[in-house]
Every structure is written in structure tokens, then in C-alpha cells.
Design an enzyme around this catalytic site. Structure first.
Site, PDB file in Angstrom:
ATOM      1  CD  GLU A 292      26.772  38.265 -60.744  1.00 56.98           C
ATOM      2  OE1 GLU A 292      25.619  38.200 -60.316  1.00 56.98           O
ATOM      3  OE2 GLU A 292      27.716  37.669 -60.186  1.00 56.98           O
ATOM      4  CG  HIS A 321       8.975  28.805 -84.380  1.00 53.61           C
ATOM      5  ND1 HIS A 321       8.414  28.688 -85.643  1.00 53.61           N
ATOM      6  CD2 HIS A 321       9.857  27.778 -84.265  1.00 53.61           C
ATOM      7  CE1 HIS A 321       8.924  27.614 -86.240  1.00 53.61           C
ATOM      8  NE2 HIS A 321       9.811  27.047 -85.432  1.00 53.61           N
ATOM      9  CE  LYS A 435      24.927  38.760 -52.745  1.00 57.18           C
ATOM     10  NZ  LYS A 435      25.920  37.731 -52.498  1.00 57.18           N
TER      11      LYS A 435
END
Ligand code: PA5
Length: 445
Positions: A292, A321, A435
């Protein structure tokens, strides 16, 4: 012992011809860094980089501790409602410094501190399950939102407020604690109007830089974490990072190496890989901080630049793995930053049960901590042999002091990286756009 950065494996002298960063190029940033540091110091003095002040706000610590060790202990559960920077720091502290099964411990085993739930995502599957699990009459809900308007957190707050009111009527207030802007936003207004307790997040401190404010300190103190040590660690790192000499300043070294790897050496992907369960959420917290802060369309002067490295979280040995094949043989587009714990809080010796069975016998007498250490060293060596840039944050152990050091190291490195990329690391216009579009879709005026 302070935390240390080991970074020889970032250089072509270690990785071979055509791989890694040329060390002369790295050293040539010494002058540029002096300028950056002088600018950072000026902005800090002007109060533009508020997170730098957090480890020095002793009054805040005192009042949080008083609450945590007094009234706070009356609750059996602490539920933190927050998202992004309002949740990730507290989660990293919880994972690092509390028993991994904290919520399953008895009251005595928890020292009568409350269980801790950090909700983050507003998925009804999780939230409904949480509300079935906790008795709201024994729970403090800490609603954390700097802006006081984030839809996810506000939705959770409204649900909780309703439930509390239904269960205990007007006493609902005593089960709410807001952590928000000292003046602005709806949470601050409600705190004043309805007489709900509220802690301040300094105005000049944004979400992802707020873990050492009441955002992270309150949940930490309420679960018995030594927040004085946490802040002492941050201050110790701050001291080290006051130097304007590139090589003496670990945050500067971190930022310059990662910046160069991305912009000049074809490695835009920055993998953070602790070989440590306690530190796994540091990588998650850092992922937000780096992404950000640095992923930006526009430069400080308003030009379109579309920059930003891609942080990736990983965990050793688990991802040996899953991901390490890609890191070792895939494209040369990544740097790997290990975090290594020298001394683990606990260790377990592997018993020599089958000394004569070659597939099992070799493990007997060693410890799980040794296994992780050796696996980290093996992965580091394999990456290096294959010309892959990697470095290590060496931490002596995981405690509150060290967490303060790590947090400050990475926050300061992010500020320096912002200066190198020429962007504002403190804003997030892209998040704000999302937003606003959510508010619009819900018909908010
Ligand atoms: O770092 C940031 O600023 C964001 O990630 C915010 O923390 C996040 O969007 C939540 O915002 P708020 O604390 O205002 O609810």
C-alpha cells in the site's frame, strides 16, 4: 543482541556473473541516501511522519496499561473489529508473543487476561460463528478504525452494538471501546454523544503505520504483552536508523537493496519468508505495509509512473514444499528475505526411537529448532548457488523488544523506499477509491 541484516547474497560477487546487484552500484547510493535521510529528518521534525513519535508517547502507554491491568481484566474476551492496518499489526503481535493456542488456555493459564479474537474480514461465516462462541456480556469489543467510516468494520460494529443492546440494554457502552481519530469521524462523534470509551490514533499516523499506537498497544497490553519492551525495541531501532550513512543504517540498506532489485535487476517480487511460526504474521503485516505504501500510480510531483514492488508472504519450512521450487528454478524476478530466529523460546528434541533405520535414525537427538535452522540454511544455499538474490533478518529470539525492532526497521525502510521510488508512502488513493465505490453502491450520501 540487536537484530541484524545479512545481505551478501544480494550481490553479484556471491551469485555469479549476470546475477544479483553490482556492489558498486549499491554503494553509489550513499550520497542519495544522505539526501533522503536529511529530508526524512526534516519531515519528521515537521510532524509529517507521526509514526516515528509513537515509541516516545509515554502517557499513552501508561493509560493503556492502567486500563489493561485494571478494568480490562474484567472481560473474558477481547474482540478487535478492524481491517487492514487496523488489524494486521495486532495480529502479528498476537502470533509472535502469545501462546499459539491462547484462546484455548484456561483463565489461570492466561493469567486472567482475556481471550483475543481479531476479526478483520467481514465474512458472515466467520462473524456468525464468533458471535455464537463469545458471550457478549463477558466481552469487550474494540472497534478500530482511523477514519471511523470503513464499511467492513462499521458493519461489524452495528451488528455488535445491536447484540449488546439486546443482551444488556444501556450497559452496552461499557462493552465498547473505540480506537479512532482524536477528532474526526463517526466513531469519535458516537463516543462523545453516547459516552463510549475511545482511544486516539494520532492524526498524523495512518493505518499501516499504526501498530505501535493504541491500535496495537491496547490488544497487546490487554493480553499481557510487555508494551514497554515493545516500544523500547522500536526506540533502539530508531537510534540505529538516525544515521545518514547507508551502511550503518539497516533500514536504508534494506530499502536500497530492494529498490535496486526491483528497478534495475528485474526482481519486482519481494518474498518475505520467516522460518518461524511466531513471525509468520509479520510477513502478512509487512505485505500490506510494502504494497500500500509503494504501489502508486503517481509520483510526488504528479507524474504517472505506475510503480511498486509486489510483496509475497511465505513460511519456512512449509513453503519448501509449495513455493521454493519456483523460487529456485523459476524466473529471476524475486528476492527472498528470510527471517531467522537464533534462539527459539522453546525447542523439542526428536527422540532416537529407530537408530538403525536410515530414514529415521539421522533425526534422533536433534531438535525441531535445529531442523528449521538447517532447512533455512539449505534453502539459502540452494538459492545462492542458483543465482537468486536473498538476504536474512537475523533475530536473536522472538520477544516484545525484538518485535519493536522488526516493526520499526520495516516501517522506516518503507519510508526510505517511498523516497527512492519518488512516491508518498503514507497515502493510499487506490484503497480510498474502492471505499468510495462501495459507499456509492450502498447508496451512502
Ligand atoms: O493502511 C491503511 O491506511 C489502510 O489499510 C487502513 O488501515 C484500512 O483501510 C482501514 O481503515 P480504517 O482504519 O480507517 O478503518
Amino acid at each position: 543482541m540487536p537484530i541484524e541484516l545479512r545481505y551478501d547474497n544480494m550481490f553479484s560477487s556471491r551469485l555469479g556473473e549476470g546475477r544479483g546487484i553490482d556492489s558498486d552500484r549499491f554503494h553509489s547510493f550513499a550520497a542519495r541516501f544522505r539526501e533522503i535521510q536529511s529530508d526524512v529528518e526534516a519531515r519528521r521534525a515537521a510532524g509529517q511522519l507521526g509514526f516515528y513519535d509513537l515509541p516516545y508517547l509515554h502517557d499513552v502507554v501508561e493509560s493503556i496499561e492502567k486500563f489493561a491491568h485494571g478494568g480490562g481484566q474484567a472481560f473474558s474476551n477481547l474482540v478487535v473489529l478492524g481491517i487492514g492496518g487496523s488489524a494486521l499489526g495486532a495480529t502479528a503481535l498476537r502470533s509472535a508473543l502469545l501462546d499459539p493456542y491462547w484462546n484455548e488456555l484456561s483463565d489461570e493459564e492466561r493469567g486472567f487476561y482475556p481471550r483475543l479474537y481479531i476479526v478483520d474480514n467481514p465474512d458472515p461465516a466467520t462473524f456468525a460463528a464468533l458471535l455464537r462462541r463469545v458471550d457478549v456480556r463477558k466481552t469487550l469489543f474494540n472497534v478500530v478504525s482511523k477514519s471511523g467510516g470503513t464499511a467492513e468494520t462499521m458493519s461489524q460494529f452495528l451488528i455488535v452494538r445491536d447484540k449488546l443492546h439486546e443482551a444488556i440494554g444501556d450497559g452496552y457502552r461499557r462493552h465498547l471501546l473505540f480506537t479512532t481519530d482524536p477528532e474526526k469521524g463517526v466513531l469519535r462523534r458516537l463516543a462523545n454523544e453516547e459516552d463510549i470509551a475511545a482511544l486516539p490514533i494520532p492524526q498524523n499516523v495512518g493505518g499501516r503505520f499504526s501498530v505501535l499506537s493504541s491500535v496495537g498497544l491496547l490488544p497487546a497490553a490487554m493480553t499481557g504483552i510487555d508494551i514497554n519492551q515493545l516500544l523500547a525495541g522500536a526506540r533502539a531501532m530508531d537510534d540505529r536508523c538516525r544515521s545518514d550513512q547507508l551502511l550503518d543504517n539497516p533500514a536504508a540498506v534494506y530499502a536500497v537493496l530492494q529498490y535496486l532489485a526491483d528497478t534495475e535487476y528485474g526482481a519486482p517480487i519481494h518474498v518475505m519468508m520467516p522460518y518461524s511460526d511466531p513471525l509468520k504474521d509479520v510477513a502478512d503485516w509487512f505485505r500490506q505495509l510494502w504494497a500500500e505504501s509503494l504501489g502508486k500510480q503517481r509520483s510526488l510531483t504528479g507524474e504517472e509512473i505506475f510503480v511498486g514492488p509486489t510483496p509475497v508472504k511465505s513460511l519456512g519450512a512449509t513453503d519448501q514444499h509449495s513455493q521454493v521450487q519456483l523460487y529456485i528454478e523459476g524466473p529471476f524476478d524475486k528476492t527472498i528475505t528470510f527471517i531467522n530466529e537464533a534462539d527459539r523460546r522453546e525447542d523439542i528434541t526428536i527422540p532416537s526411537v529407530y537408530p538403525d533405520v536410515s530414514e529415521l535414525g539421522y533425526l534422533g537427538g536433534h531438535t525441531l529448532g535445529e531442523l528449521l535452522r538447517v532447512e533455512k540454511e539449505a534453502t539459502e544455499e540452494a538459492l545462492t548457488q542458483r543465482g537468486r538474490m536473498n538476504m536474512t533478518i537475523e533475530v536473536p529470539t522472538v520477544d516484545a523488544f525484538v518485535m519493536g525492532e522488526i516493526i520499526f526497521l520495516l516501517q522506516i525502510a518503507t519510508v526510505y523506499a517511498g523516497a527512492l521510488y519518488g512516491v508518498d508512502p503514507l497515502d493510499q488513493p487506490g484503497v480510498e477509491l474502492g471505499k468510495q465505490l462501495t459507499y456509492k453502491a450502498f447508496g451512502r450520501v
